[in-house]
Design an enzyme around this catalytic site. Structure first.
Site, short mmCIF file in Angstrom:
data_model
loop_
_atom_site.label_atom_id
_atom_site.label_comp_id
_atom_site.label_asym_id
_atom_site.label_seq_id
_atom_site.Cartn_x
_atom_site.Cartn_y
_atom_site.Cartn_z
N CYS A 73 0.83 -0.97 -0.10
CA CYS A 73 0.08 0.01 -0.10
C CYS A 73 0.96 1.47 -0.05
O CYS A 73 1.42 1.57 1.08
CB CYS A 73 -1.07 -0.01 1.05
SG CYS A 73 -1.98 1.66 1.28
N GLY A 74 0.96 1.61 -1.17
CA GLY A 74 1.76 3.08 -1.25
C GLY A 74 1.37 4.24 -0.41
O GLY A 74 2.35 4.85 0.11
N HIS A 75 0.14 4.43 -0.21
CA HIS A 75 -0.10 5.63 0.45
C HIS A 75 0.21 5.37 1.96
O HIS A 75 0.52 6.18 2.77
CB HIS A 75 -1.58 5.87 0.36
CG HIS A 75 -2.20 7.27 0.84
ND1 HIS A 75 -3.27 7.90 0.90
CD2 HIS A 75 -1.03 8.29 1.23
CE1 HIS A 75 -3.29 9.14 1.45
NE2 HIS A 75 -1.95 9.48 1.51
N ASP A 235 -10.29 3.42 -3.30
CA ASP A 235 -9.14 3.96 -2.73
C ASP A 235 -9.27 5.67 -2.84
O ASP A 235 -9.63 6.09 -3.76
CB ASP A 235 -7.78 3.68 -3.52
CG ASP A 235 -6.34 4.21 -2.79
OD1 ASP A 235 -6.57 4.96 -1.98
OD2 ASP A 235 -5.27 3.57 -3.22
N GLY A 240 -0.76 4.44 -4.38
CA GLY A 240 0.69 4.19 -4.57
C GLY A 240 1.03 3.04 -5.20
O GLY A 240 2.12 3.33 -6.32
N SER A 241 0.79 1.94 -5.09
CA SER A 241 1.12 0.75 -5.75
C SER A 241 0.42 0.76 -7.13
O SER A 241 1.14 0.17 -8.00
CB SER A 241 0.72 -0.63 -4.99
OG SER A 241 -0.44 -0.56 -4.87
#
Length: 320
Positions: A73-75, A235, A240-241
Site C-alpha cells: 500500500c503506497g499511501h 481507494d 501508490g502501488s
C-alpha cells in the site's frame, strides 16, 4: 490508513505471512475495534507495524483491508514515512531527508521523508521491481461483453482499463457505477487469466482493477484513475502501488522515459501523487523498473482500542 503496532515479527518471505498465522491478528486488530459498526470504516486500511527479520529494515508492516491482506500500500508507506520519524522509530533523523527502509509483504521498500527543523513533510518511496505482466488481454465481462485490459505489477497486480469503455468518467461518474464496472472486470480476470509472479506464488493474485481516464500518453497534465480493490473497496488516493504499476505499464509501452515525472489524480477525491521510473531492472524473466512515487500524508487523530475477554462481540461485526 490506520497505523497500529503489535509485538510480532515479519519473516523474510513476508508474502507468505498472511496465508499462515496472521488471520487471528487481523481479526483482533481490524474487527476487534468494531470499525465496521460505523459504515465509514468499511473502506479503511490498517497498516500494522511489526518487527522484521531483514537486517536492513527499520520496521515491518502488514496491510489489512475489508477482505483480508494486501502485499503493498503506497499511501500507507507514505504515512509510515512521516510516522516513523515523528514517533521516534528512527533515532537520528537527518535533513533534508531521512531514509526509512520498510519491509512490506512484497519486499523491501525505501521511503525518504522530508525533514527540516524537527518537522516532516512530503514522502517519496522507491518501489520493488515493477513490470507489465500482460497487455491487450481480452476478457468476457458479464453485462459488458469482451473488454481488453492490461495487467501490471507494482507491489500488487492490477488490471487497467479506461472507464470510457463502460461509458463512465472517473472524475464525474457515480462511485457506485465505477465500483460495479471495476468489480466485474476483476471477477472476469480472476476467473479467466492465469496469473503468476516470478518471485513468489503468494504475490500471484489480482488485487483489484484501476479504471483510468485513458490518458496514458505522457503529458504535463495529471491523469486520473480510481482503484477498486478487495471487497469493492475504493481507494481515496491515486493508489501508490497502482501508480507504480501504471508507470511500469507506460514505460513498457514506450509512453514514458526514465526520470519523466507524471502526476496521477484520484478521480474520487482529487488528491495527487507523482511517479517516475528511475531505474531499469528485472524480475525473473520480466523487464522491470524501479518506480519513485511521491505524495503527502496527514494526521487525523490518535486512538486507543480495548478488547475485553467477556465481550461477546469482541471479534467485531459488520452491518451493511
Amino acid at each position: 490508513s490506520f497505523l497500529a503496532s503489535l509485538p510480532l515479527t515479519l519473516p523474510p518471505s513476508a508474502a507468505q505471512a498472511p496465508t499462515s498465522k496472521w488471520p487471528l491478528v487481523r481479526k483482533c486488530a481490524f474487527y476487534g475495534p468494531k470499525m465496521y459498526e460505523d459504515q465509514k470504516y468499511v473502506n479503511y486500511l490498517i497498516a500494522l507495524l511489526v518487527r522484521s527479520e531483514l537486517a536492513e529494515a527499520d520496521l515491518g508492516v502488514l496491510f489489512m483491508h475489508n477482505e483480508g491482506y494486501s502485499t503493498m500500500c503506497g499511501h500507507a508507506v507514505i504515512a509510515l514515512g512521516r510516522f516513523a520519524v515523528d514517533y521516534g522509530l528512527i533515532k537520528a533523523p537527518t535533513s533534508p531527508e531521512t531514509q526509512i527502509n520498510i519491509h512490506c509483504p512484497c519486499g523491501l521498500v525505501k521511503a525518504f521523508t522530508q525533514y527540516s527543523n524537527g518537522k516532516t513533510g512530503a514522502v517519496r518511496f522507491h518501489s520493488v521491481p515493477a513490470f507489465a505482466f500482460a497487455t491487450d488481454v481480452s476478457v468476457s465481462v458479464p453485462g459488458y461483453g469482451s473488454i481488453t485490459v492490461d495487467i501490471s505489477y507494482g507491489g500488487a497486480l492490477y488490471a487497467f482499463v479506461s472507464s470510457e469503455k463502460f461509458g463512465l468518467d472517473v472524475n464525474k461518474s457515480k462511485t457506485r457505477d465505477l465500483v460495479d464496472a471495476a468489480t466485474a472486470v476483476s471477477d472476469a480476470v480472476k476467473s479467466q487469466v492465469k496469473l503468476y509472479h516470478p518471485v513468489s506464488e503468494d504475490l500471484a493474485f489480482l488485487y483489484g482493477t484501476i479504471l483510468t481516464d485513458g490518458k496514458d500518453a505522457f503529458s504535463e497534465e495529471p491523469t486520473a484513475n480510481v482503484c477498486v480493490f478487495a471487497d469493492a473497496q475504493v481507494d481515496r488516493s491515486p493508489t501508490g502501488s497502482g501508480v507504480t504499476a501504471r508507470i511500469a505499464l507506460q514505460y513498457h509501452k514506450g509512453l514514458i522515459g526514465l526520470n519523466q515525472t507524471r502526476s496521477f489524480k484520484s478521480g474520487a477525491t482529487g488528491s495527487v501523487f507523482t511517479g517516475k521510473a528511475i531505474e531499469e531492472t528485472t524480475c525473473g524473466d520480466f523487464r522491470a523498473v524501479v518506480v519513485e512515487v511521491r505524495g503527502h500524508a496527514h494526521y487525523s487523530g490518535v486512538a486507543s482500542f480495548t478488547q475485553e475477554s467477556d465481550d461477546p462481540l469482541r471479534g467485531g461485526f459488520l452491518l451493511r
